[in-house]
Scaffold this active site. Structure first.
Site, PDB file in Angstrom:
ATOM      1  N   LYS A  10      43.156   4.807  67.401  1.00 40.94           N
ATOM      2  CA  LYS A  10      42.736   5.010  68.788  1.00 40.94           C
ATOM      3  C   LYS A  10      43.949   4.933  69.734  1.00 40.94           C
ATOM      4  CE  LYS A  10      38.017   3.337  67.947  1.00 40.94           C
ATOM      5  NZ  LYS A  10      36.895   2.489  68.460  1.00 40.94           N
ATOM      6  N   TYR A  51      30.619  10.716  69.008  1.00 40.65           N
ATOM      7  CA  TYR A  51      29.906   9.486  69.351  1.00 40.65           C
ATOM      8  C   TYR A  51      28.481   9.773  69.835  1.00 40.65           C
ATOM      9  CZ  TYR A  51      34.078   6.474  68.941  1.00 40.65           C
ATOM     10  OH  TYR A  51      35.166   5.752  68.481  1.00 40.65           O
ATOM     11  N   PHE A  59      28.165   1.303  77.248  1.00 35.28           N
ATOM     12  CA  PHE A  59      29.598   1.373  76.917  1.00 35.28           C
ATOM     13  C   PHE A  59      30.081   2.786  76.645  1.00 35.28           C
ATOM     14  CE2 PHE A  59      27.596   0.513  72.728  1.00 35.28           C
ATOM     15  CZ  PHE A  59      28.169   1.513  71.943  1.00 35.28           C
ATOM     16  N   ARG A  87      36.141   0.518  56.209  1.00 36.17           N
ATOM     17  CA  ARG A  87      35.397  -0.350  57.133  1.00 36.17           C
ATOM     18  C   ARG A  87      35.823  -1.808  56.935  1.00 36.17           C
ATOM     19  NH1 ARG A  87      32.522   1.994  61.342  1.00 36.17           N
ATOM     20  NH2 ARG A  87      31.141   0.177  61.316  1.00 36.17           N
ATOM     21  N   THR A  93      33.358  -4.501  64.522  1.00 33.71           N
ATOM     22  CA  THR A  93      33.626  -3.822  65.795  1.00 33.71           C
ATOM     23  C   THR A  93      34.315  -4.736  66.816  1.00 33.71           C
ATOM     24  OG1 THR A  93      31.624  -2.542  65.375  1.00 33.71           O
ATOM     25  CG2 THR A  93      32.527  -2.443  67.605  1.00 33.71           C
ATOM     26  N   ARG A 104      41.487  -4.877  62.970  1.00 35.47           N
ATOM     27  CA  ARG A 104      40.952  -5.322  64.264  1.00 35.47           C
ATOM     28  C   ARG A 104      41.184  -6.820  64.461  1.00 35.47           C
ATOM     29  NH1 ARG A 104      35.378  -1.715  63.772  1.00 35.47           N
ATOM     30  NH2 ARG A 104      36.141   0.160  64.827  1.00 35.47           N
ATOM     31  N   ASN A 114      39.641  -1.384  70.008  1.00 34.70           N
ATOM     32  CA  ASN A 114      39.680  -2.041  68.697  1.00 34.70           C
ATOM     33  C   ASN A 114      40.446  -1.229  67.656  1.00 34.70           C
ATOM     34  OD1 ASN A 114      37.828  -0.030  68.365  1.00 34.70           O
ATOM     35  ND2 ASN A 114      36.132  -1.333  67.754  1.00 34.70           N
ATOM     36  N   HIS A 117      39.004   3.813  64.242  1.00 30.59           N
ATOM     37  CA  HIS A 117      37.668   4.275  63.861  1.00 30.59           C
ATOM     38  C   HIS A 117      37.698   4.629  62.385  1.00 30.59           C
ATOM     39  CE1 HIS A 117      33.949   6.589  63.650  1.00 30.59           C
ATOM     40  NE2 HIS A 117      34.642   7.428  62.906  1.00 30.59           N
ATOM     41  N   GLU A 128      31.812  13.936  60.346  1.00 28.68           N
ATOM     42  CA  GLU A 128      33.048  13.731  61.115  1.00 28.68           C
ATOM     43  C   GLU A 128      34.209  14.534  60.533  1.00 28.68           C
ATOM     44  OE1 GLU A 128      33.465   9.455  61.200  1.00 28.68           O
ATOM     45  OE2 GLU A 128      31.658   9.205  62.405  1.00 28.68           O
TER      46      GLU A 128
HETATM   47  P1  IDP Z   1      32.297   0.937  65.036  1.00 31.19           P
HETATM   48  O1  IDP Z   1      33.511   1.640  65.601  1.00 31.19           O
HETATM   49  O2  IDP Z   1      32.651  -0.398  64.444  1.00 31.19           O
HETATM   50  O3  IDP Z   1      31.488   1.804  64.100  1.00 31.19           O
HETATM   51  P2  IDP Z   1      30.187   1.369  67.027  1.00 31.19           P
HETATM   52  O4  IDP Z   1      29.077   0.421  67.274  1.00 31.19           O
HETATM   53  O5  IDP Z   1      29.879   2.654  66.303  1.00 31.19           O
HETATM   54  O6  IDP Z   1      31.351   0.561  66.273  1.00 31.19           O
HETATM   55  O7  IDP Z   1      30.832   1.706  68.439  1.00 31.19           O
HETATM   56  C1  IDP Z   1      31.789   2.718  68.564  1.00 31.19           C
HETATM   57  C2  IDP Z   1      32.932   2.212  69.427  1.00 31.19           C
HETATM   58  O8  IDP Z   1      32.442   1.948  70.737  1.00 31.19           O
HETATM   59  C3  IDP Z   1      33.515   0.874  68.983  1.00 31.19           C
HETATM   60  O9  IDP Z   1      34.477   1.003  67.946  1.00 31.19           O
HETATM   61  C4  IDP Z   1      34.121   0.349  70.272  1.00 31.19           C
HETATM   62  O10 IDP Z   1      35.352   1.015  70.561  1.00 31.19           O
HETATM   63  C5  IDP Z   1      33.088   0.815  71.289  1.00 31.19           C
HETATM   64  N1  IDP Z   1      32.045  -0.194  71.552  1.00 31.19           N
HETATM   65  C6  IDP Z   1      30.987  -0.506  70.769  1.00 31.19           C
HETATM   66  N2  IDP Z   1      30.221  -1.478  71.319  1.00 31.19           N
HETATM   67  C7  IDP Z   1      30.825  -1.777  72.478  1.00 31.19           C
HETATM   68  C8  IDP Z   1      30.520  -2.731  73.530  1.00 31.19           C
HETATM   69  O11 IDP Z   1      29.554  -3.487  73.465  1.00 31.19           O
HETATM   70  N3  IDP Z   1      31.383  -2.772  74.587  1.00 31.19           N
HETATM   71  C9  IDP Z   1      32.473  -1.952  74.669  1.00 31.19           C
HETATM   72  N4  IDP Z   1      32.778  -1.052  73.717  1.00 31.19           N
HETATM   73  C10 IDP Z   1      31.975  -0.961  72.640  1.00 31.19           C
HETATM   74 MG    MG Z   2      30.268   3.430  64.464  1.00 31.48          MG
END
Ligand code: IDP
Ligand code: MG
Length: 137
Positions: A10, A51, A59, A87, A93, A104, A114, A117, A128
């Site tokens: 990212k 996304y 968010f 993962r 996350t 992370r 974070n 991805h 994807e």
């Molecule tokens: P992941 O990347 O671990 O699969 P997801 O829930 O798919 O997590 O969310 C996608 C991305 O959105 C996360 O990696 C993070 O950058 C952002 N994100 C997810 N939840 C939040 C939140 O509660 N606040 C701010 N950003 C969030």
């Molecule tokens: Mg995800």
């Protein structure tokens, strides 16, 4: 079971000079291979497809702003159980909840920023990979 997954370093990872560190961790896993790699800037329409499951969540808008705020590195990684494995390497996350030793957990503090991805399932990986590397097949 050899698989392919999509990884994005990212904008925070690129800005902070962590590309080499993150790629190194992936390359050092036995038998895994980076089979495509490119630095790109992602536009809103691609991010909306990527996304899609998060459109409308609180968010989502700040996430798209962040993900289009600078270059990212997109890559395809191939190897044994690489979807689950990446993962694990990434960690949960929320970087504060992510354990030390994960990308992370070692480098992040902010949920949005974070660092990485990685596709979360075989179905996501297939979708994807087509979205980011339509010619890789
Ligand atoms: P992941 O990347 O671990 O699969 P997801 O829930 O798919 O997590 O969310 C996608 C991305 O959105 C996360 O990696 C993070 O950058 C952002 N994100 C997810 N939840 C939040 C939140 O509660 N606040 C701010 N950003 C969030
Ligand atoms: Mg995800």
């Amino acid at each position: 079971m050899s698989q392919r997954t999509l990884v994005i370093i990212k904008p925070d990872g690129v800005r902070r000079g962590l590309v080499g560190e993150i790629l190194g961790r992936i390359e050092r896993k036995a038998g895994w291979r980076i089979s495509a790699l490119e630095m790109r800037e992602l536009d809103r329409s691609l991010l909306e497809q990527h996304y899609g499951e998060h459109v409308g969540k609180p968010f989502y808008e700040p996430l798209v702003e962040f993900m289009s705020s600078g270059p990212v590195v997109v890559l395809v990684v191939e190897g044994e159980r690489v979807i689950e494995g990446l993962r694990t390497l990434a960690g949960p996350t929320d970087p504060i909840a992510a354990g030390p030793g994960s990308i992370r957990g070692d480098f992040g503090t902010i949920v949005r920023e974070n660092l990485i991805h990685a596709s979360d399932s075989e179905e996501s990986a297939e979708r994807e990979l087509k979205l980011f590397f339509p010619t890789v097949g």
